[in-house]
Design a protein around this motif. Structure first.
Motif, PDB file in Angstrom:
ATOM      1  N   SER A  97      35.819  68.303   3.976  1.00  0.00           N
ATOM      2  CA  SER A  97      34.621  67.489   4.166  1.00  0.00           C
ATOM      3  C   SER A  97      33.980  67.199   2.818  1.00  0.00           C
ATOM      4  N   PRO A  98      33.378  66.028   2.656  1.00  0.00           N
ATOM      5  CA  PRO A  98      32.678  65.717   1.407  1.00  0.00           C
ATOM      6  C   PRO A  98      31.250  66.261   1.362  1.00  0.00           C
ATOM      7  N   GLN A  99      30.863  67.057   2.354  1.00  0.00           N
ATOM      8  CA  GLN A  99      29.489  67.547   2.422  1.00  0.00           C
ATOM      9  C   GLN A  99      29.171  68.475   1.242  1.00  0.00           C
ATOM     10  N   THR A 100      28.018  68.251   0.616  1.00  0.00           N
ATOM     11  CA  THR A 100      27.538  69.075  -0.498  1.00  0.00           C
ATOM     12  C   THR A 100      26.439  70.020  -0.023  1.00  0.00           C
ATOM     13  N   SER A 101      26.159  71.024  -0.848  1.00  0.00           N
ATOM     14  CA  SER A 101      24.968  71.842  -0.653  1.00  0.00           C
ATOM     15  C   SER A 101      23.776  71.087  -1.211  1.00  0.00           C
ATOM     16  N   GLY A 102      22.656  71.159  -0.503  1.00  0.00           N
ATOM     17  CA  GLY A 102      21.452  70.480  -0.960  1.00  0.00           C
ATOM     18  C   GLY A 102      20.212  71.136  -0.399  1.00  0.00           C
TER      19      GLY A 102
END
Length: 899
Positions: free
Chosen positions: A547-552
């Motif tokens: 997944s391309p999901q980042t921490s933010g």
């Protein structure tokens, strides 16, 4: 008397005027609404005025102007409004003519207030006492302004990122008939849609006798947005309804056929949210197209259609569901953690902006102190020797801070600064009031100094004076033992209490440590020190194959399940042993250290952590945790509090109401804690009490981890548009410092220790200082109570209501069966509470203080299954003696006279 009674019934019916529905058809309730964040990408002021539209086009004042204008044009139209902080501002700016029009719309039920708190609070990172306060602030304004017709009947949390059981309990006790929200875990939602369980009865307490904490709860079908293709705001791109058949673009048939797919709801009523973020600035666009939608869909009824569309409100929709007399599934756990996709768990915000989270918690303590001293000091507290002071400014600042993009840490950086500024301004107003009150109560007008920077060891008065007095105000209703550390400039000090008795103290490294006040726990058993370690997770940069999901700011997504250990062999730099305190200072790296302290006579171990500036020059975002490893056989179970009150059981890789497919083994097991978390087995319990809201988990048997700080390099694509990388005042990056209190006890006595510790952490003593020694006529000791409250009873609220009335809330702070000693009913005499107040009368109110308790009449619901019945609640033995059952909060308006 009969005339008055009939008038009241007419007024009540007038308020609840709902449009007619058709029982033989599917009734679609269109709910026109706007969702107005009390700060997020812009500050509260910028949102209200429509400033900084280069960031986000939004102007709340224009929304209310436009809606009121459009409601007058057709009596069928409805609108709901939620955020009282914004409406309060707008109302104050209106002329009498506009105010009369608005009042008529409210009385007719066409403008309805929903939720009604100062803001729509976050549910993961807020403490229940602050939530109750901000709800009371908003509800009181609506009640004072519009009377019974302004009282909200439905709770409405369409945007918060997960939902706490304690919030549902609070809403139920405030008299709400139902609760609607928009966000729940994507797996849970899919299951509920399939089984038609999008609406349920939430039993929100294991201690309160049903239906006291039961709340009908519904998940909105489109979050809080309109159905796809039906957004008619100026910010939308959907086609308007083109209903002139002579024109080429006629699209009525297409729109009508596209309108509805509602097969996952149980009754023949469904709710459609027609609005979204900061919409209705040009309300004509919305209403013109909804008028046409209603007209053309309902016209098909002549051809056999069974769909009936109408303007409505959540209260009217809820009323229809109740009349259907259906049986609803029962919910007893909560809605955490929330994920909107397989690798997108919204568990990072449990810890985001740790300094702001602490400042909000300390501000809550200061507000309670300010409110109490306003009552105890009498009328001169607001206008006394030190000028004009007030508690209202702080109340409103704290109300704004509870917003789901405020204390949550999910706002832009400049907005976070604004929230902190508001709290500082609020405390400046309270400081004057507190100084006045302390002068009145002590008989001395010598100025009191407040040291705002003790957390960084700065206090000019104590560092410059060789002789000074420290005043300690304890806002709790019982005597406590509280360690104090002050920066000083000498090596030998003599410390005495108000009676001239010596107080244990220790000077070392230009600090003085002492114990203030009296009651101290006997330390009869040894304290097992867990193995302490500090680690960090490598935050995802979005380059993971899955997944391309980042921490933010919202999302916690580590790149690996194994965090990096920061220096396995920490350098022990300072060891202090004295009769007062034993402490060890450990350095794990130049940016991580901790001090472990054990105060003489205390059972708890204090762990003071300092983290930052978190280095990111290596290109890696970091999520820093402390992990406590023990030999407790916890078997994948751990326990977290809900908004600081009742505790819920958690289990690794498990959800009580659906079969979880775990896709994030770390983030998917994180839960919010507001005051404490623990692990246990048959013999031992490790409890950690926190000084702010944080994220926590137990990923290994016998282990408990708490996230302390986050610094990230990427936005997580949830709207903020900037990475969570807070700047520091004196360095490149924020330095955060905090305290954890650790207790190691047998499970059956643990609550007797951690409950008082948690309350003491939330309501901390207020320290003030005076140069030199007090004058001879100064009163050195004062208690606002005649005697300590019973151990099970907590003074939740004491605040001035009107000139001769005060609002008081007493709560039983133990759950049923939690403590062998204290989980029993306890009785308090209202007339014998206060030392400076003569209580002349008492009237019980709802938890929100906007209804008399005797007038509360909530809708009742049928549940598919019931839990084990609780024992019957104990009753009051007399009008002045009130009995509190486990987890019960009772609210009274007292008529008082100052003694």
């Amino acid at each position: 008397m009969a005339g008055l009674y009939l008038s009241f019934l007419f007024q009540l019916f007038f308020c609840l005027s709902c449009p007619a529905t058709n029982p033989s058809m599917l009734n679609v309730h269109l709910v026109p609404h706007t969702h107005d964040d009390v700060g997020w990408l812009k500050t509260v002021d910028q949102y209200y005025y429509g400033d900084r539209n280069n960031i986000q086009h939004a102007g709340v004042q224009y929304i209310l102007d436009s809606v009121i204008d459009q409601l007058q044009k057709d009596p069928a139209r409805r609108f709901i409004y939620v955020e009282t902080a914004f409406f309060y501002r707008w109302w104050k700016q209106q002329n009498q003519s506009t105010q009369r029009i608005v009042t008529q719309l409210v009385n007719e039920g066409r403008l309805e207030f929903i939720n009604g708190g100062w803001c729509m609070s976050d549910e993961a990172t807020t403490h229940y006492s602050a939530v109750i306060d901000q709800m009371t602030l908003g509800l009181r304004f609506l009640n004072d302004t519009f009377g019974e017709c302004g009282r909200p009947r439905v709770a409405w949390h369409i945007d918060p990122f997960g939902h706490a059981r304690e919030h549902a309990s609070i809403f139920a006790q405030m008299g709400y008939d139902g609760f609607f929200f928009g966000r729940l875990d994507y797996q849970d939602k899919a299951r509920r849609m399939k089984t038609k369980e999008m609406e349920m009865l939430w039993r929100a307490s294991e201690s309160l006798t049903p239906p006291l904490a039961d709340l009908f709860t519904g998940v909105l079908p489109n979050g809080y947005n309109p159905p796809e293709g039906f957004c008619w705001d100026q910010s939308c791109d959907d086609a308007p309804i083109r209903d002139d058949p002579d024109l080429e673009d006629y699209n009525v048939d297409e729109i009508v056929q596209k309108f509805l797919n509602a097969g996952f709801y149980k009754a023949n009523h469904i709710i459609m949210t027609m609005g979204s973020d900061f919409q209705y600035e040009n309300a004509n666009l919305w209403y013109k197209n909804m008028d046409k939608l209603i007209k053309y869909v309902n016209a098909l009824q002549a051809k056999g259609s069974k769909v009936n569309v109408l303007y409505s409100t959540p209260s009217c929709y809820l009323q229809e569901l109740n009349l259907a007399n259906l049986t609803w599934p029962l919910k007893t756990d909560d809605f955490f953690p929330y994920a909107d996709d397989a690798h997108d768990f919204w568990t990072g915000y449990f810890t985001s902006r740790p300094a702001l989270k602490l400042y909000e918690r300390l501000s809550n303590s200061r507000l309670q102190t300010c409110n109490q001293l306003e009552v105890l000091g009498g009328p001169k507290s607001k206008s006394g020797p030190f000028g004009e002071g007030d508690s209202d400014t702080m109340s409103k600042a704290m109300g704004v801070a509870q917003h789901h993009d405020a204390v949550s840490g999910t706002e832009k950086q400049h907005v976070a600064y604004d929230y902190a500024r508001r709290l500082a301004t609020g405390w400046a107003h309270c400081e004057v009031l507190v100084r006045n009150s302390l002068a009145i109560l002590s008989g001395s007008e010598a100025p009191h100094v407040f040291c705002e920077n003790l957390n960084i060891s700065v206090c000019p008065l104590t560092e410059s004076s060789h002789k000074f007095s420290m005043n300690v105000y304890n806002p709790l209703g019982r005597t406590v033992s509280w360690p104090v550390r002050l920066p000083v400039n000498g090596s030998v000090y003599s410390v005495t209490d108000a009676n001239g008795r010596a107080v244990d103290s220790q000077v070392g490294n230009v600090f003085i440590s002492l114990k203030c006040t009296c009651y101290i726990y006997d330390m009869k058993s040894s304290c097992l020190l867990p193995l302490l370690s500090v680690r960090w997770y490598n935050a995802s940069a979005g380059n993971n194959k899955e997944s391309p999901q980042t921490s933010g700011a919202y999302i916690f997504r580590p790149n690996s399940s194994d965090p990096f250990v920061i220096n396995k062999t920490a350098e022990t730099q300072i060891v202090t042993v004295s009769s007062t305190v034993q402490e060890v200072t450990q350095w794990f790296s130049p940016w991580v250290s901790q001090v472990v302290r054990l105060y003489e006579g205390h059972r708890e171990l204090e762990l003071e952590w300092t983290v930052g500036p978190v280095p990111v020059a290596d290109g890696l975002g970091k999520e820093v945790i402390t992990r406590l490893d023990t030999d407790i056989k916890s078997s994948d179970y751990f326990y977290t509090d809900s908004n600081g009150r009742e505790v819920l059981e958690r289990r690794k890789d498990y959800r009580p109401t659906w079969e979880l497919k775990q896709t994030e083994p770390v983030a998917g097991n994180y839960y919010p804690i507001n005051s404490r978390a623990y692990i246990k087995d048959d013999k031992h319990q490790l409890t950690v009490v926190t000084d702010r809201s944080q994220g926590a988990s137990s990923l290994y048997n016998g282990s408990l981890e708490i996230m302390l700080h986050r610094r990230l390099l990427y936005d997580d694509y949830r709207g903020v548009g900037e990475p969570l990388s807070e700047p520091g005042d004196f360095s490149d990056g924020l330095v955060a410092r905090g305290r954890l209190l650790l207790t190691f006890t047998p499970p059956d006595t643990a609550a007797d220790v951690h409950r008082p510790l948690a309350q003491g952490m939330v309501l901390q003593p207020l320290l003030s200082f005076q140069d030199g020694t007090p004058s001879a006529n100064t009163k050195l000791e004062f208690s606002g109570l005649q005697t300590d409250l019973p151990p099970a009873v907590h003074l939740l609220t004491l605040s001035q209501w009107d000139e001769d009335t005060v609002l008081i809330r007493l709560e039983h702070q133990y759950q049923a069966k939690e403590s062998k000693t204290h989980s029993q009913p306890v009785t308090v005499n209202l007339q014998k509470l206060f030392s400076t107040l003569d209580v002349l009368g008492a009237s019980e109110m709802s938890l929100g203080a906007n209804q008399w308790k005797e007038d509360m009449d909530r809708l009742q619901w049928n549940a598919e299954k019931t839990s084990k019945p609780l024992p019957l609640s104990a009753k009051d033995p007399s009008p002045w003696e009130v009995t509190l059952n486990p987890m019960e909060i009772r609210t009274f308006l007292l008529r008082v006279r100052q003694l």
